[in-house]
Design an enzyme around this catalytic site. Sequence first.
Site, PDB file in Angstrom:
ATOM      1  N   HIS A 170       0.804  -1.218   0.000  1.00 18.99           N
ATOM      2  CA  HIS A 170       0.000   0.000   0.000  1.00 18.99           C
ATOM      3  C   HIS A 170       0.841   1.275   0.000  1.00 18.99           C
ATOM      4  CE1 HIS A 170      -2.607   3.134   1.734  1.00 18.99           C
ATOM      5  NE2 HIS A 170      -3.618   2.444   1.251  1.00 18.99           N
ATOM      6  N   ASP A 171       0.761   2.024  -1.105  1.00 20.90           N
ATOM      7  CA  ASP A 171       1.298   3.396  -1.189  1.00 20.90           C
ATOM      8  C   ASP A 171       2.781   3.534  -0.848  1.00 20.90           C
ATOM      9  OD1 ASP A 171      -1.265   4.062  -1.854  1.00 20.90           O
ATOM     10  OD2 ASP A 171      -1.593   5.465  -0.211  1.00 20.90           O
TER      11      ASP A 171
ATOM     12  N   LYS B 141      -4.680   4.817  -7.010  1.00 22.26           N
ATOM     13  CA  LYS B 141      -5.258   5.069  -5.682  1.00 22.26           C
ATOM     14  C   LYS B 141      -5.884   6.461  -5.641  1.00 22.26           C
ATOM     15  CE  LYS B 141      -5.519   3.878  -1.213  1.00 22.26           C
ATOM     16  NZ  LYS B 141      -4.612   4.646  -0.391  1.00 22.26           N
TER      17      LYS B 141
END
Length: 295
Positions: free
Chosen positions: A36-37, A124
Amino acid sequence: MTIPSLDNYTLPLDNSLPVNKVDWQIDPSRSALLIHDMQQYFVRFFGENSSLVNGIEKNIVALRNWAKQNKVPVIYTAQPTEQSAEDRALLNDMWGPGLTKAHPTLQNVVPALTPDSDDIVLVKWRYSAFYRSELQEILKNSNRDQLVICGIYAHIGCLTTALDAFMRDIQPFMVADAVADFSREEHHMALKYVATRCGSVTVTNNVISIGSKSEEIFTKALLHGQLLELIDEDPQFFDADENLIDYGLDSAQLMGLISKWQKLGVHMTFEDLAVSPSLNGWWQLILQKYPHLKG
Protein backbone atom coordinates in the site's frame (compact mmCIF):
# COMPACT_ATOMS: atom_id res chain seq x y z
CA MET A 1 -2.32 21.03 5.59
CA THR A 2 0.25 18.69 4.05
CA ILE A 3 1.81 15.62 5.68
CA PRO A 4 4.23 16.72 8.45
CA SER A 5 7.80 15.60 8.94
CA LEU A 6 7.61 12.22 10.63
CA ASP A 7 9.76 10.76 13.40
CA ASN A 8 11.20 7.27 13.42
CA TYR A 9 10.19 4.77 16.09
CA THR A 10 10.73 1.08 16.81
CA LEU A 11 8.50 -1.36 14.96
CA PRO A 12 6.23 -3.48 17.18
CA LEU A 13 7.27 -6.99 18.14
CA ASP A 14 5.13 -10.10 18.06
CA ASN A 15 4.79 -10.13 21.85
CA SER A 16 3.50 -6.53 21.94
CA LEU A 17 0.60 -6.94 19.51
CA PRO A 18 -3.05 -6.52 20.51
CA VAL A 19 -4.98 -9.76 20.95
CA ASN A 20 -6.94 -10.73 17.85
CA LYS A 21 -10.68 -11.18 18.35
CA VAL A 22 -10.86 -13.73 15.51
CA ASP A 23 -8.79 -16.83 14.89
CA TRP A 24 -8.46 -16.42 11.12
CA GLN A 25 -5.41 -18.04 9.55
CA ILE A 26 -3.72 -16.92 6.35
CA ASP A 27 -4.12 -19.42 3.52
CA PRO A 28 -1.90 -18.72 0.47
CA SER A 29 -4.53 -20.25 -1.83
CA ARG A 30 -7.08 -17.70 -0.59
CA SER A 31 -4.95 -14.59 -0.10
CA ALA A 32 -3.48 -11.65 -1.99
CA LEU A 33 -0.68 -9.33 -0.83
CA LEU A 34 -1.41 -5.60 -0.92
CA ILE A 35 1.64 -3.28 -0.89
CA HIS A 36 0.00 0.00 0.00
CA ASP A 37 1.30 3.40 -1.19
CA MET A 38 5.02 2.64 -0.90
CA GLN A 39 5.82 5.60 -3.14
CA GLN A 40 8.77 7.96 -2.88
CA TYR A 41 6.36 10.80 -2.14
CA PHE A 42 5.06 9.22 1.06
CA VAL A 43 8.27 7.71 2.45
CA ARG A 44 10.19 10.99 2.07
CA PHE A 45 8.34 12.47 5.06
CA PHE A 46 10.34 10.11 7.30
CA GLY A 47 13.58 11.75 6.15
CA GLU A 48 16.70 10.39 4.48
CA ASN A 49 17.87 6.86 5.32
CA SER A 50 14.98 6.35 7.74
CA SER A 51 15.47 3.34 10.02
CA LEU A 52 11.69 2.89 10.11
CA VAL A 53 11.35 2.87 6.33
CA ASN A 54 14.36 0.57 5.98
CA GLY A 55 12.77 -1.80 8.47
CA ILE A 56 9.41 -2.07 6.73
CA GLU A 57 11.05 -2.25 3.29
CA LYS A 58 13.05 -5.28 4.42
CA ASN A 59 9.91 -6.95 5.77
CA ILE A 60 7.82 -6.13 2.71
CA VAL A 61 10.54 -7.60 0.47
CA ALA A 62 10.29 -10.81 2.54
CA LEU A 63 6.49 -10.75 2.21
CA ARG A 64 6.72 -10.28 -1.54
CA ASN A 65 9.19 -13.17 -1.84
CA TRP A 66 6.77 -15.31 0.18
CA ALA A 67 3.93 -14.31 -2.12
CA LYS A 68 5.90 -15.18 -5.25
CA GLN A 69 6.91 -18.56 -3.84
CA ASN A 70 3.33 -19.40 -2.91
CA LYS A 71 1.64 -18.02 -6.05
CA VAL A 72 -0.08 -15.29 -4.05
CA PRO A 73 -1.03 -12.28 -6.24
CA VAL A 74 0.96 -9.12 -5.45
CA ILE A 75 -1.05 -5.90 -5.75
CA TYR A 76 0.24 -2.35 -5.36
CA THR A 77 -1.56 0.93 -4.86
CA ALA A 78 -0.05 4.17 -6.14
CA GLN A 79 -1.51 7.65 -6.27
CA PRO A 80 -1.26 9.40 -9.67
CA THR A 81 0.55 12.68 -10.28
CA GLU A 82 -2.35 14.12 -12.25
CA GLN A 83 -5.37 14.64 -9.99
CA SER A 84 -8.03 17.13 -10.97
CA ALA A 85 -9.87 19.13 -8.33
CA GLU A 86 -12.88 16.86 -8.89
CA ASP A 87 -10.77 13.72 -8.52
CA ARG A 88 -9.02 14.88 -5.38
CA ALA A 89 -12.04 16.69 -3.88
CA LEU A 90 -11.95 16.75 -0.05
CA LEU A 91 -8.38 15.43 0.04
CA ASN A 92 -7.34 18.95 -1.01
CA ASP A 93 -8.90 20.38 2.15
CA MET A 94 -7.30 17.78 4.39
CA TRP A 95 -3.84 17.27 2.81
CA GLY A 96 -3.29 19.88 0.10
CA PRO A 97 -2.48 19.04 -3.54
CA GLY A 98 -0.47 15.89 -2.80
CA LEU A 99 1.47 14.46 -5.73
CA THR A 100 1.84 16.81 -8.69
CA LYS A 101 3.38 16.76 -12.15
CA ALA A 102 6.15 19.01 -10.86
CA HIS A 103 7.89 16.02 -9.28
CA PRO A 104 6.89 12.98 -11.37
CA THR A 105 9.60 10.67 -9.94
CA LEU A 106 8.00 10.91 -6.50
CA GLN A 107 5.17 8.77 -7.80
CA ASN A 108 7.54 5.82 -8.20
CA VAL A 109 7.45 2.96 -5.73
CA VAL A 110 10.67 2.80 -3.68
CA PRO A 111 13.41 0.96 -5.63
CA ALA A 112 13.58 -2.08 -3.33
CA LEU A 113 9.92 -2.78 -4.08
CA THR A 114 9.68 -1.93 -7.78
CA PRO A 115 6.73 -3.94 -9.14
CA ASP A 116 7.46 -6.91 -11.40
CA SER A 117 5.75 -7.23 -14.79
CA ASP A 118 3.28 -9.76 -13.39
CA ASP A 119 2.28 -7.61 -10.42
CA ILE A 120 -0.89 -5.49 -10.42
CA VAL A 121 -0.65 -1.73 -9.82
CA LEU A 122 -3.91 0.03 -8.96
CA VAL A 123 -4.47 3.77 -9.17
CA LYS A 124 -5.26 5.07 -5.68
CA TRP A 125 -7.89 7.80 -5.35
CA ARG A 126 -8.92 7.73 -1.68
CA TYR A 127 -7.87 6.17 1.61
CA SER A 128 -9.38 2.79 0.73
CA ALA A 129 -7.68 0.78 -2.02
CA PHE A 130 -11.14 -0.43 -3.06
CA TYR A 131 -12.42 3.04 -3.98
CA ARG A 132 -12.72 3.48 -7.77
CA SER A 133 -10.47 0.46 -8.37
CA GLU A 134 -10.83 -3.11 -9.61
CA LEU A 135 -9.48 -4.59 -6.39
CA GLN A 136 -12.67 -6.41 -5.39
CA GLU A 137 -13.11 -7.83 -8.91
CA ILE A 138 -9.46 -8.93 -9.02
CA LEU A 139 -9.87 -10.80 -5.75
CA LYS A 140 -13.18 -12.34 -6.78
CA ASN A 141 -11.91 -13.46 -10.18
CA SER A 142 -8.90 -15.16 -8.60
CA ASN A 143 -10.98 -16.75 -5.83
CA ARG A 144 -9.24 -14.76 -3.11
CA ASP A 145 -11.08 -13.71 0.04
CA GLN A 146 -8.10 -12.73 2.21
CA LEU A 147 -5.99 -9.57 1.92
CA VAL A 148 -2.56 -9.30 3.57
CA ILE A 149 -1.86 -5.58 4.01
CA CYS A 150 1.51 -3.82 4.35
CA GLY A 151 2.83 -0.35 3.52
CA ILE A 152 1.97 3.19 4.68
CA TYR A 153 0.29 4.81 6.49
CA ALA A 154 -1.12 2.32 9.02
CA HIS A 155 -3.89 4.47 10.54
CA ILE A 156 -5.03 6.02 7.25
CA GLY A 157 -5.04 4.02 4.02
CA CYS A 158 -4.02 0.65 5.49
CA LEU A 159 -6.67 0.76 8.21
CA THR A 160 -9.40 2.08 5.91
CA THR A 161 -8.63 -0.61 3.34
CA ALA A 162 -8.78 -3.28 6.05
CA LEU A 163 -12.16 -1.99 7.24
CA ASP A 164 -13.46 -1.78 3.67
CA ALA A 165 -12.29 -5.35 2.99
CA PHE A 166 -14.13 -6.57 6.11
CA MET A 167 -17.35 -4.93 4.94
CA ARG A 168 -16.98 -6.77 1.62
CA ASP A 169 -16.53 -10.16 3.39
CA ILE A 170 -12.80 -10.23 2.63
CA GLN A 171 -10.63 -11.15 5.61
CA PRO A 172 -7.93 -8.49 6.15
CA PHE A 173 -4.60 -9.21 7.83
CA MET A 174 -2.44 -6.22 8.83
CA VAL A 175 1.28 -7.05 9.11
CA ALA A 176 2.32 -5.00 12.15
CA ASP A 177 6.05 -4.77 11.39
CA ALA A 178 5.50 -4.12 7.67
CA VAL A 179 3.43 -0.94 8.07
CA ALA A 180 4.61 2.49 9.21
CA ASP A 181 2.71 5.48 10.51
CA PHE A 182 2.83 9.09 11.66
CA SER A 183 3.73 7.97 15.19
CA ARG A 184 4.05 4.93 17.44
CA GLU A 185 0.71 5.83 19.06
CA GLU A 186 -1.18 6.00 15.77
CA HIS A 187 0.51 2.81 14.59
CA HIS A 188 -0.68 0.92 17.67
CA MET A 189 -4.14 2.50 17.41
CA ALA A 190 -4.47 1.09 13.88
CA LEU A 191 -3.32 -2.36 15.01
CA LYS A 192 -5.77 -2.39 17.93
CA TYR A 193 -8.68 -1.33 15.75
CA VAL A 194 -7.98 -4.04 13.17
CA ALA A 195 -7.44 -6.73 15.81
CA THR A 196 -10.65 -5.91 17.66
CA ARG A 197 -13.01 -4.60 14.97
CA CYS A 198 -12.34 -5.76 11.43
CA GLY A 199 -9.44 -8.17 10.92
CA SER A 200 -6.36 -9.87 12.26
CA VAL A 201 -2.90 -8.53 13.14
CA THR A 202 0.28 -10.54 12.58
CA VAL A 203 4.01 -10.05 11.89
CA THR A 204 6.23 -10.77 8.91
CA ASN A 205 7.89 -13.91 10.27
CA ASN A 206 4.52 -15.48 10.99
CA VAL A 207 3.36 -14.85 7.44
CA ILE A 208 6.45 -16.13 5.65
CA SER A 209 6.40 -19.34 7.69
CA ILE A 210 3.06 -20.22 6.07
CA GLY A 211 2.65 -21.97 2.76
CA SER A 212 4.39 -24.45 0.59
CA LYS A 213 6.68 -26.67 2.61
CA SER A 214 9.56 -28.73 1.41
CA GLU A 215 9.92 -32.27 2.69
CA GLU A 216 13.32 -31.11 3.87
CA ILE A 217 13.32 -29.47 7.31
CA PHE A 218 15.77 -26.69 8.14
CA THR A 219 17.99 -27.85 11.00
CA LYS A 220 21.48 -27.11 12.26
CA ALA A 221 22.54 -30.48 10.87
CA LEU A 222 21.25 -29.47 7.43
CA LEU A 223 23.15 -26.18 7.63
CA HIS A 224 26.28 -28.05 8.69
CA GLY A 225 25.98 -30.40 5.71
CA GLN A 226 25.42 -27.55 3.26
CA LEU A 227 28.57 -25.79 4.45
CA LEU A 228 30.70 -28.92 4.24
CA GLU A 229 29.63 -29.31 0.60
CA LEU A 230 31.00 -25.84 -0.16
CA ILE A 231 34.27 -25.67 1.75
CA ASP A 232 37.44 -27.70 1.37
CA GLU A 233 37.79 -29.09 4.87
CA ASP A 234 37.75 -32.55 6.42
CA PRO A 235 34.50 -32.81 8.48
CA GLN A 236 36.40 -33.99 11.56
CA PHE A 237 38.51 -30.82 11.56
CA PHE A 238 35.67 -28.39 10.85
CA ASP A 239 35.33 -25.78 13.60
CA ALA A 240 31.74 -24.53 14.06
CA ASP A 241 33.07 -21.27 15.51
CA GLU A 242 35.63 -20.59 12.77
CA ASN A 243 35.06 -17.71 10.32
CA LEU A 244 33.60 -19.29 7.17
CA ILE A 245 35.41 -16.76 4.99
CA ASP A 246 38.67 -18.28 6.21
CA TYR A 247 37.37 -21.63 4.97
CA GLY A 248 36.98 -20.11 1.51
CA LEU A 249 33.23 -19.49 1.44
CA ASP A 250 32.61 -16.72 -1.11
CA SER A 251 29.74 -14.31 -1.75
CA ALA A 252 28.32 -16.30 -4.69
CA GLN A 253 28.11 -19.44 -2.54
CA LEU A 254 26.51 -17.42 0.25
CA MET A 255 23.82 -16.06 -2.05
CA GLY A 256 23.16 -19.62 -3.23
CA LEU A 257 22.65 -20.70 0.38
CA ILE A 258 20.28 -17.80 1.03
CA SER A 259 18.22 -18.85 -1.99
CA LYS A 260 18.04 -22.47 -0.79
CA TRP A 261 16.98 -21.38 2.70
CA GLN A 262 14.16 -19.21 1.34
CA LYS A 263 12.59 -22.32 -0.17
CA LEU A 264 12.52 -23.77 3.35
CA GLY A 265 10.90 -20.65 4.80
CA VAL A 266 14.09 -19.15 6.27
CA HIS A 267 14.73 -15.62 5.03
CA MET A 268 18.14 -14.13 5.85
CA THR A 269 20.09 -11.39 4.09
CA PHE A 270 23.75 -11.06 3.19
CA GLU A 271 23.99 -8.29 5.78
CA ASP A 272 22.43 -10.50 8.49
CA LEU A 273 24.97 -13.25 7.94
CA ALA A 274 27.97 -10.93 7.75
CA VAL A 275 27.54 -10.15 11.46
CA SER A 276 28.79 -13.54 12.67
CA PRO A 277 30.03 -15.71 9.77
CA SER A 278 30.42 -19.09 11.45
CA LEU A 279 28.17 -22.13 11.69
CA ASN A 280 27.31 -21.43 15.33
CA GLY A 281 26.98 -17.71 14.70
CA TRP A 282 24.58 -18.22 11.79
CA TRP A 283 22.53 -20.77 13.69
CA GLN A 284 22.07 -18.36 16.60
CA LEU A 285 21.01 -15.59 14.20
CA ILE A 286 18.53 -17.93 12.52
CA LEU A 287 17.08 -19.05 15.87
CA GLN A 288 16.57 -15.43 16.87
CA LYS A 289 14.29 -14.97 13.84
CA TYR A 290 12.83 -18.49 13.82
CA PRO A 291 12.79 -19.75 17.41
CA HIS A 292 10.55 -22.67 16.44
CA LEU A 293 13.48 -24.34 14.64
CA LYS A 294 15.35 -27.02 16.54
CA GLY A 295 18.84 -28.49 16.39
